[in-house]
Design a protein around this motif. Structure first.
Motif, PDB file in Angstrom:
ATOM      1  N   ALA A 136       0.840  -1.205   0.000  1.00 28.14           N
ATOM      2  CA  ALA A 136       0.000   0.000   0.000  1.00 28.14           C
ATOM      3  C   ALA A 136       0.870   1.247   0.000  1.00 28.14           C
ATOM      4  N   LEU A 137       1.910   1.223   0.826  1.00 28.47           N
ATOM      5  CA  LEU A 137       2.816   2.377   0.888  1.00 28.47           C
ATOM      6  C   LEU A 137       3.497   2.600  -0.460  1.00 28.47           C
ATOM      7  N   ALA A 138       3.990   1.505  -1.027  1.00 24.74           N
ATOM      8  CA  ALA A 138       4.719   1.626  -2.294  1.00 24.74           C
ATOM      9  C   ALA A 138       3.807   2.157  -3.395  1.00 24.74           C
ATOM     10  N   LEU A 139       2.541   1.668  -3.418  1.00 21.04           N
ATOM     11  CA  LEU A 139       1.626   2.094  -4.477  1.00 21.04           C
ATOM     12  C   LEU A 139       1.208   3.551  -4.312  1.00 21.04           C
ATOM     13  N   SER A 140       1.186   4.028  -3.054  1.00 26.13           N
ATOM     14  CA  SER A 140       0.772   5.418  -2.859  1.00 26.13           C
ATOM     15  C   SER A 140       1.967   6.367  -2.926  1.00 26.13           C
ATOM     16  N   MET A 141       3.140   5.790  -3.119  1.00 27.51           N
ATOM     17  CA  MET A 141       4.360   6.590  -3.170  1.00 27.51           C
ATOM     18  C   MET A 141       4.306   7.754  -4.159  1.00 27.51           C
ATOM     19  N   PRO A 142       3.927   7.515  -5.431  1.00 30.40           N
ATOM     20  CA  PRO A 142       3.940   8.620  -6.396  1.00 30.40           C
ATOM     21  C   PRO A 142       3.108   9.810  -5.922  1.00 30.40           C
ATOM     22  N   LEU A 143       1.909   9.519  -5.372  1.00 29.09           N
ATOM     23  CA  LEU A 143       1.034  10.590  -4.911  1.00 29.09           C
ATOM     24  C   LEU A 143       1.647  11.313  -3.713  1.00 29.09           C
ATOM     25  N   LEU A 144       2.142  10.510  -2.761  1.00 27.56           N
ATOM     26  CA  LEU A 144       2.740  11.110  -1.565  1.00 27.56           C
ATOM     27  C   LEU A 144       3.934  11.983  -1.950  1.00 27.56           C
ATOM     28  N   GLN A 145       4.700  11.475  -2.929  1.00 26.26           N
ATOM     29  CA  GLN A 145       5.881  12.210  -3.361  1.00 26.26           C
ATOM     30  C   GLN A 145       5.483  13.557  -3.987  1.00 26.26           C
ATOM     31  N   ALA A 146       4.428  13.521  -4.813  1.00 29.95           N
ATOM     32  CA  ALA A 146       3.955  14.747  -5.460  1.00 29.95           C
ATOM     33  C   ALA A 146       3.497  15.745  -4.400  1.00 29.95           C
ATOM     34  N   ARG A 147       2.728  15.249  -3.408  1.00 25.05           N
ATOM     35  CA  ARG A 147       2.258  16.126  -2.329  1.00 25.05           C
ATOM     36  C   ARG A 147       3.448  16.759  -1.616  1.00 25.05           C
ATOM     37  N   TRP A 148       4.411  15.900  -1.290  1.00 27.40           N
ATOM     38  CA  TRP A 148       5.591  16.334  -0.553  1.00 27.40           C
ATOM     39  C   TRP A 148       6.327  17.423  -1.315  1.00 27.40           C
ATOM     40  N   ASN A 149       6.510  17.197  -2.624  1.00 25.81           N
ATOM     41  CA  ASN A 149       7.194  18.194  -3.452  1.00 25.81           C
ATOM     42  C   ASN A 149       6.441  19.518  -3.443  1.00 25.81           C
ATOM     43  N   LYS A 150       5.108  19.425  -3.486  1.00 27.14           N
ATOM     44  CA  LYS A 150       4.274  20.619  -3.501  1.00 27.14           C
ATOM     45  C   LYS A 150       4.463  21.392  -2.190  1.00 27.14           C
ATOM     46  N   ILE A 151       4.413  20.638  -1.085  1.00 29.20           N
ATOM     47  CA  ILE A 151       4.560  21.281   0.230  1.00 29.20           C
ATOM     48  C   ILE A 151       5.909  21.975   0.313  1.00 29.20           C
ATOM     49  N   ARG A 152       6.938  21.270  -0.155  1.00 28.98           N
ATOM     50  CA  ARG A 152       8.285  21.852  -0.067  1.00 28.98           C
ATOM     51  C   ARG A 152       8.403  23.109  -0.899  1.00 28.98           C
ATOM     52  N   LYS A 153       7.817  23.068  -2.108  1.00 37.29           N
ATOM     53  CA  LYS A 153       7.861  24.238  -2.983  1.00 37.29           C
ATOM     54  C   LYS A 153       7.099  25.396  -2.358  1.00 37.29           C
ATOM     55  N   GLY A 154       5.924  25.056  -1.792  1.00 37.31           N
ATOM     56  CA  GLY A 154       5.083  26.079  -1.175  1.00 37.31           C
ATOM     57  C   GLY A 154       5.792  26.765  -0.022  1.00 37.31           C
ATOM     58  N   GLY A 155       6.613  26.000   0.693  1.00 40.38           N
ATOM     59  CA  GLY A 155       7.295  26.528   1.863  1.00 40.38           C
ATOM     60  C   GLY A 155       8.383  27.529   1.516  1.00 40.38           C
ATOM     61  N   ARG A 156       8.886  27.402   0.291  1.00 40.15           N
ATOM     62  CA  ARG A 156       9.997  28.277  -0.082  1.00 40.15           C
ATOM     63  C   ARG A 156       9.602  29.712  -0.322  1.00 40.15           C
TER      64      ARG A 156
END
Lengths: 292, 264
Positions: A272-292
């Motif tokens: 389940a974790l591996a399959l949701s990885m792409p989505l989680l990664q996209a969210r994470w990238n968004k959060i990081r970008k937003g924080g900058r």
């Protein structure tokens, strides 16, 4: 060292299951649950034949054919009768539960004192090394056959069917037949894996298919993440290595004291974790970008 | 060449969303005809195209190609005669496979796949030569996955795939609609070049009246599931967009209300 050998050889025997799951899940883009029935089907067929006195190789070939038939049933249900692939696989899987009981005549068939593929040849090695060598040879042969087949015109057509059915129909190929063919090959491999695991474990059990789809998926995903997906050849190798890594992970968590009963839960969470990885990664990238 | 006799198609018959998409449409294409098809949304252009390609069966009527009745043939069997390029650049190619693999499939359009290895040094050389004709530098990228190409490159590749095995009929379903204007024009010029080189019988849907007038030797306008008018090459040469609109109003008895058609 013993543990390493045992882990690798288990990984090899289960690698055929992983390749089978790869063929449906990635190549055909279908989540095929037939696997949960065709794995014990392979085990049941091989074990019954071995107990009846067949040569273990014959038993494995018969198991493969039985698995192929199961795949064809699912294929016909989802192409000719338009039953959604997921449901078609579930139907075949449930049906196979009864079929497997009929084949074995009981829920569990021990192979004690029987000749198996791992005992008929005296390679001058102990049981564990023999399993490793024979497993490696079989996986190598299967991988080469797959590499060859999926490079032929027919195999290319099967792969294209998964990527883009519109395109392949516009090029004159009957996608229904390609789906059936893909399911046939996949379940044939899964059944061989079941036959090998039964012979290695020394028994066939009607319940041994539970969770095999998740084990297959785990191997596929681990392999893809760690070893790449550049080409079909690359994917094949990744999936085989993924199966071995999966066994290693299991061996390690068991060594660390996880109760074996929790294995399936652990595997499911992993997938389940591996399959949701792409989505989680996209969210994470968004959060990081937003924080900058 | 292509004979369409009185075909009709209704979607969702007997339901609240019932839609008569084609009504008694007949159309004959002579060998080498390059027909552009225009019409507003819901006029039946794509339904006509998909009926010919066999994406779905027609309710009534007959379709023959070179005398062979293909009305009841499934889509994949018709592909033996028909090459197609879709509106969506994603539809015509397998994104996860190499350019070479896509071309190898297209090179054998209509033939049963065998157990022969799909690529060889000979075929690779042939593919390279064909790709050079596209002038997109793809000849050096045979092993690249098609998914890495731009929309325009993919449509050019699909066009090549649709025509490399000499189809009897080429169907282009707004194949440049998803591209930016500059790329669209490039792909259209390439289309025209290939069609002229191979003298292909072609049916091309377009949303763009100027393109419909510029390319091809015949123009048909569709409206509410039938062919409103059919303009031959003599008349087409001297026709402007205004004339087309006037003809439409006269034939349909209403103003053309498709913004996309008027604006382009």
């Amino acid at each position: 060292m013993d543990l390493v050998i045992a882990t690798v050889s288990q990984g090899l025997l289960w690698a055929l299951l992983a390749i089978g799951v790869y063929l449906t899940f990635r190549v055909l883009d279908i989540a095929d649950l037939t696997v949960e029935g065709s794995f014990p089907l392979g085990a049941a067929t091989a074990a019954t034949l071995i107990v009846a006195g067949s040569h273990p190789l014959v038993a494995i070939v018969a198991a493969c054919v039985a698995g192929m038939l199961a795949g064809v049933v699912t294929g016909i249900l989802c192409t000719k009768f338009k039953i959604p692939a997921l449901l078609a696989g579930i139907l075949t899987m449930i049906a196979l539960y009864s079929v497997n009981l009929r084949i074995m005549g009981k829920a569990n068939l021990p192979l004690l004192q029987q000749d198996t593929i791992f005992t008929i040849w005296n390679l001058g090695m102990d049981k564990m090394m023999t399993t490793l060598v024979i497993g490696a040879v079989i996986v190598l042969v299967v991988a080469l056959l797959n590499y060859w087949f999926f490079g032929t015109e027919l195999g290319t057509a099967v792969r294209a069917t998964g990527f883009n059915p519109h395109m392949i129909r516009a090029n004159g190929i009957n996608t229904d037949n390609m789906v059936v063919l893909g399911l046939l090959l996949s379940n044939g491999l899964v059944a061989i894996s079941g036959a090998l695991v039964a012979q290695s474990n020394g028994f066939a059990d009607v319940g041994m298919g539970v969770g095999t789809i998740v084990i297959g998926l785990a191997s596929v995903i681990i392999g893809e993440v760690l070893f790449g997906t550049r080409s079909f050849k690359n994917c094949l190798i990744s999936v085989i290595l993924g199966s071995i890594v999966y066994r290693a992970v299991i061996a390690i968590v068991l060594q660390m004291g996880m109760p074996p009963n929790d294995l399936k839960l652990f595997t499911a969470i992993l997938v389940a974790l591996a399959l949701s990885m792409p989505l989680l990664q996209a969210r994470w990238n968004k959060i990081r970008k937003g924080g900058r | 060449m292509l004979h369409i006799e009185n075909i009709s198609k209704t979607f969702n018959p007997g339901t609240i969303t019932e839609k008569l998409a084609l009504h008694n449409v007949s159309l004959h294409l002579a060998p080498g005809d390059f027909v552009t098809v225009i019409g507003g949304n819901g006029a039946g252009k794509s339904t006509l195209m998909n009926s010919i390609a066999g994406t779905y069966p027609v309710d009534e009527g007959r379709i023959t190609i070179d005398g062979t009745d293909i009305t009841k043939w499934p889509e994949h069997k018709r592909a033996k005669y028909i090459g197609r390029v879709f509106q969506d650049p994603m539809m015509g190619t397998a994104a996860g496979m190499m350019i070479e693999e896509n071309l190898a499939i297209a090179a054998r359009r209509g033939k049963s796949p065998t157990l022969k290895w799909s690529s060889s040094a000979d075929s690779r050389q042939h593919f390279r030569e064909l790709l050079m004709g596209l002038n997109l530098g793809l000849e050096d990228r045979l092993e690249s996955k098609v998914g890495l190409l731009s929309g325009g490159q993919r449509q050019a590749l699909t066009l090549l795939m649709a025509t490399m095995a000499q189809p009897k009929l080429l169907l282009l379903d707004e194949h440049t609609a998803a591209l930016d204007p500059k790329t669209a024009e490039k792909v259209l010029l390439l289309t025209d070049k290939i069609i002229k080189q191979q003298k292909l019988t072609t049916l091309m849907i377009t949303h763009n009246m100027r393109d419909a007038l510029k390319y091809g030797n015949r123009l048909i306008m569709m409206y509410e599931g039938h062919i409103l008018f059919d303009i031959d090459s003599e008349k087409k040469k001297n026709l402007g967009i205004k004339d087309l609109l006037a003809m439409f109003e006269k034939a349909a008895g209403s103003e053309l209300n498709s913004d996309s058609l008027l604006l382009s």
